[in-house]
Every structure is written in C-alpha cells, then in structure tokens.
Scaffold this motif. Structure first.
Motif, PDB file in Angstrom:
ATOM      1  N   PHE A  16       0.849  -1.190   0.000  1.00 36.18           N
ATOM      2  CA  PHE A  16       0.000   0.000   0.000  1.00 36.18           C
ATOM      3  C   PHE A  16       0.884   1.240   0.000  1.00 36.18           C
ATOM      4  O   PHE A  16       1.853   1.288   0.772  1.00 36.18           O
ATOM      5  CB  PHE A  16      -0.868  -0.012   1.263  1.00 36.18           C
ATOM      6  N   PRO A  17       0.604   2.258  -0.756  1.00 37.95           N
ATOM      7  CA  PRO A  17      -0.458   2.374  -1.767  1.00 37.95           C
ATOM      8  C   PRO A  17       0.160   2.369  -3.163  1.00 37.95           C
ATOM      9  O   PRO A  17       0.080   3.361  -3.880  1.00 37.95           O
ATOM     10  CB  PRO A  17      -1.068   3.739  -1.439  1.00 37.95           C
ATOM     11  N   LEU A  18       0.803   1.232  -3.518  1.00 37.35           N
ATOM     12  CA  LEU A  18       1.529   1.169  -4.793  1.00 37.35           C
ATOM     13  C   LEU A  18       0.733   0.377  -5.830  1.00 37.35           C
ATOM     14  O   LEU A  18      -0.476   0.563  -5.962  1.00 37.35           O
ATOM     15  CB  LEU A  18       2.941   0.608  -4.555  1.00 37.35           C
ATOM     16  N   GLY A  41      -8.604  -1.686  -8.206  1.00 38.25           N
ATOM     17  CA  GLY A  41      -8.527  -0.227  -8.235  1.00 38.25           C
ATOM     18  C   GLY A  41      -7.112   0.310  -8.393  1.00 38.25           C
ATOM     19  O   GLY A  41      -6.927   1.461  -8.766  1.00 38.25           O
ATOM     20  N   PHE A  42      -6.090  -0.497  -8.104  1.00 42.49           N
ATOM     21  CA  PHE A  42      -4.714   0.007  -8.124  1.00 42.49           C
ATOM     22  C   PHE A  42      -4.093  -0.130  -9.514  1.00 42.49           C
ATOM     23  O   PHE A  42      -4.497  -0.975 -10.321  1.00 42.49           O
ATOM     24  CB  PHE A  42      -3.851  -0.781  -7.127  1.00 42.49           C
ATOM     25  N   GLY A  43      -3.093   0.731  -9.763  1.00 43.93           N
ATOM     26  CA  GLY A  43      -2.298   0.616 -10.989  1.00 43.93           C
ATOM     27  C   GLY A  43      -2.727   1.590 -12.065  1.00 43.93           C
ATOM     28  O   GLY A  43      -3.787   2.217 -11.974  1.00 43.93           O
ATOM     29  N   PRO A  44      -1.869   1.724 -13.107  1.00 39.29           N
ATOM     30  CA  PRO A  44      -2.112   2.740 -14.137  1.00 39.29           C
ATOM     31  C   PRO A  44      -3.293   2.415 -15.050  1.00 39.29           C
ATOM     32  O   PRO A  44      -3.832   3.291 -15.715  1.00 39.29           O
ATOM     33  CB  PRO A  44      -0.804   2.747 -14.931  1.00 39.29           C
ATOM     34  N   GLU A  45      -3.681   1.139 -15.094  1.00 31.78           N
ATOM     35  CA  GLU A  45      -4.818   0.770 -15.955  1.00 31.78           C
ATOM     36  C   GLU A  45      -5.872   0.089 -15.096  1.00 31.78           C
ATOM     37  O   GLU A  45      -6.383  -0.975 -15.436  1.00 31.78           O
ATOM     38  CB  GLU A  45      -4.339  -0.160 -17.069  1.00 31.78           C
ATOM     39  N   ALA A  46      -6.144   0.708 -13.971  1.00 25.47           N
ATOM     40  CA  ALA A  46      -6.945   0.064 -12.937  1.00 25.47           C
ATOM     41  C   ALA A  46      -8.326  -0.331 -13.417  1.00 25.47           C
ATOM     42  O   ALA A  46      -8.963   0.389 -14.183  1.00 25.47           O
ATOM     43  CB  ALA A  46      -7.085   1.017 -11.768  1.00 25.47           C
TER      44      ALA A  46
END
Ligand code: MLT
Length: 277
Positions: free
Chosen positions: A38-40, A65-70
């Motif tokens: 969190f929160p990577l 929800g996480f990441g560049p293409e969430a």
C-alpha cells in the motif's frame, strides 16, 4: 506491458515475468504470485519479474482499483481484506493455476494471510516480506482514520509525501535519491477512492497470529533492518511461530526491501524457491 484477465466477472490487470522460459519449458512452470504494498501497484515488482528464474512464472496482479490501468474499485458492503483474497483466488482460477507460492510485501502480506484463510490448498509456499501478522492496534486504527481525513481533504499527493520518508530506509534515502520519485509516481497513479478503500481493508483486517502455527508450507520471511513500518520484531514474532520458517534480514534496507535492495531480495527469494520447489 500490463496484461488483463477476466476473473470471476471482473477484469484484473497484472504483470508477468518468466515468459521466455515458459515458452521453451517442457514442464509446466511453477508459479509465484507477488502481492503489492500500500499504496503502490504491481509495478513495484518489476525488479523481481525480470529476474524470474528458469522454470518459474512470476505473476504480479494489481489489487482492485490500483495501478495505471486500474479496473474500477467495486465492492458491495464494507471493504474487507477478504476481497483481495477472493480476487487472488479468482485470478488463479482464471489462469488455471492450481497452486502457487504466494509472496506479499506489507499489505500484500495481509492479503496473503487472507488467501491462506480462504484457500490454504492453493498456497504451495509463502513469502512474507516487511509485513506483520497482528491486527492494527487502537492507535494504529486511529492513525488510519486520520489518514483518510487527510486523503479526502488534500488527496493522494499529500499521502505520498507523508508516507515516503517511512517507506524508505535512511540509507536508501541518502544513497538512492532516485527511488523516492519512482515510488511517488506509482502512488500518484491511484485514485482517492481506491486508496481510501485499501485503508479500510487494512484497518479492519483480523489478527492472523493464530494462523501462524497452522502454516505447514515452506515459508520465507524477509525484512529490511531499517524497516520503520513493520520493524524486525514483527518478523521475529512470525518466525517464532511458523514451523521451519526461513528468515532473511536485509542490511541497510527499509520497508520497500524489494525495491531498495533488489539484488539482495532476489537472492533471498530465488534461493528460497530453488531450495524448496
Ligand atoms: C504497506 O506498505 O503496505 C503499508 O504501509 C502497510 C500498513 O500501512 O500497514
């Protein structure tokens, strides 16, 4: 490049390492699933993904929800760490993987415990990096609620500034000044909504101490000796309760041990995999 898989009706984005060896392998590769902090996002595992040893498939999913293409942060009811565990199991199902070694760093470790509770038969081995088995203390919970308030008021950027000094060890901050901007960029890719839900998942996670004595798979504990968020005594606590656990303390390294000292981390990880699988 991020890959996508439809898992249990929702799309999960992930990164994969070891593809070349997989293509030429005559036997089915063994799988390591890397669960992020969190929160990577899964991007924090790049230095491990490229170093996947021959015969291994390393997979790093983004938590919801996480990441560049969430994928959209979805969920019914209160956010729970069990949502992450369900996503991991759905992810394995979608890729037809019966069993995997599950590695989690910090929040990823909390999720690994949740996977163990949900589907122990899917876990061939465990890597617990810079994490803890205990639940949040009352002070810890209060701190998380205060963090949500700041997040709502000033956004993810403020959270990044607040967390960065504690994510990295003193030696790394001094000797690797380029690393903080990399981590900041990964944090800023995430939305307030996703980060808020993850804080609530961590805050409400159960204590996993009782689970430690039930762990019967090969287990590696890794911790940086300058980890300020999940310091060495947390690893010592797990080590004393997990039968036959291996432990590796990385010198001059903080909480983000796999990013701060990838060579040492990879040596410990890949050595563990070679020894037990
Ligand atoms: C993490 O690195 O995942 C978090 O710092 C864990 C936590 O806040 O408990």
């Amino acid at each position: 490049m991020r890959l996508r898989v439809d898992a249990g009706g929702r799309e999960i984005t992930y990164l994969e390492g070891g593809q070349l060896t997989r293509q030429v392998a005559t036997v089915r590769p063994r799988t390591l699933v890397l669960l992020h902090a969190f929160p990577l996002s899964a991007s924090m595992w790049r230095q491990q993904l490229w170093a996947a040893p021959s015969g291994w498939r390393f997979l790093a999913p983004d938590f919801r929800g996480f990441g560049p293409e969430a994928s959209l942060e979805v969920g019914n009811g209160a956010p729970s760490i069990d949502d992450f565990a369900r996503d991991v199991v759905d992810f394995l199902n979608a890729l037809s993987i019966d069993q995997a070694v599950v590695a989690g760093l910090s929040m990823g470790g909390y999720a690994a415990f949740a996977v163990l509770r949900r589907a122990p038969e899917r876990v061939a081995g465990l890597v617990l990096a810079d994490t803890r088995a205990t639940a949040d203390s009352p002070e810890g919970r209060a701190g998380r609620l205060a963090m949500i308030e700041r997040l709502d008021q000033v956004g993810v950027a403020a959270l990044a500034e607040e967390m960065l000094p504690r994510l990295l060890g003193a030696t790394t901050r001094e000797q690797q000044p380029d690393l903080a901007p990399v981590i900041r960029r990964l944090i800023l890719e995430n939305s307030v909504q996703t980060v808020r839900a993850a804080i609530l998942r961590m805050l409400s996670r159960p204590d996993s101490t009782g689970l430690l004595r039930e762990i019967s798979c090969p287990t590696l504990i890794v911790v940086g000796d300058q980890d300020a968020l999940t310091p060495i005594p947390e690893s010592q606590f797990m080590y004393e309760r997990i039968d036959g656990a291996n432990v590796e303390v990385l010198p001059q390294v903080g909480h983000m041990s796999n990013m701060e000292q990838p060579l040492g981390f990879n040596q410990a990880l890949n050595g563990f995999l070679a020894l037990h699988f």
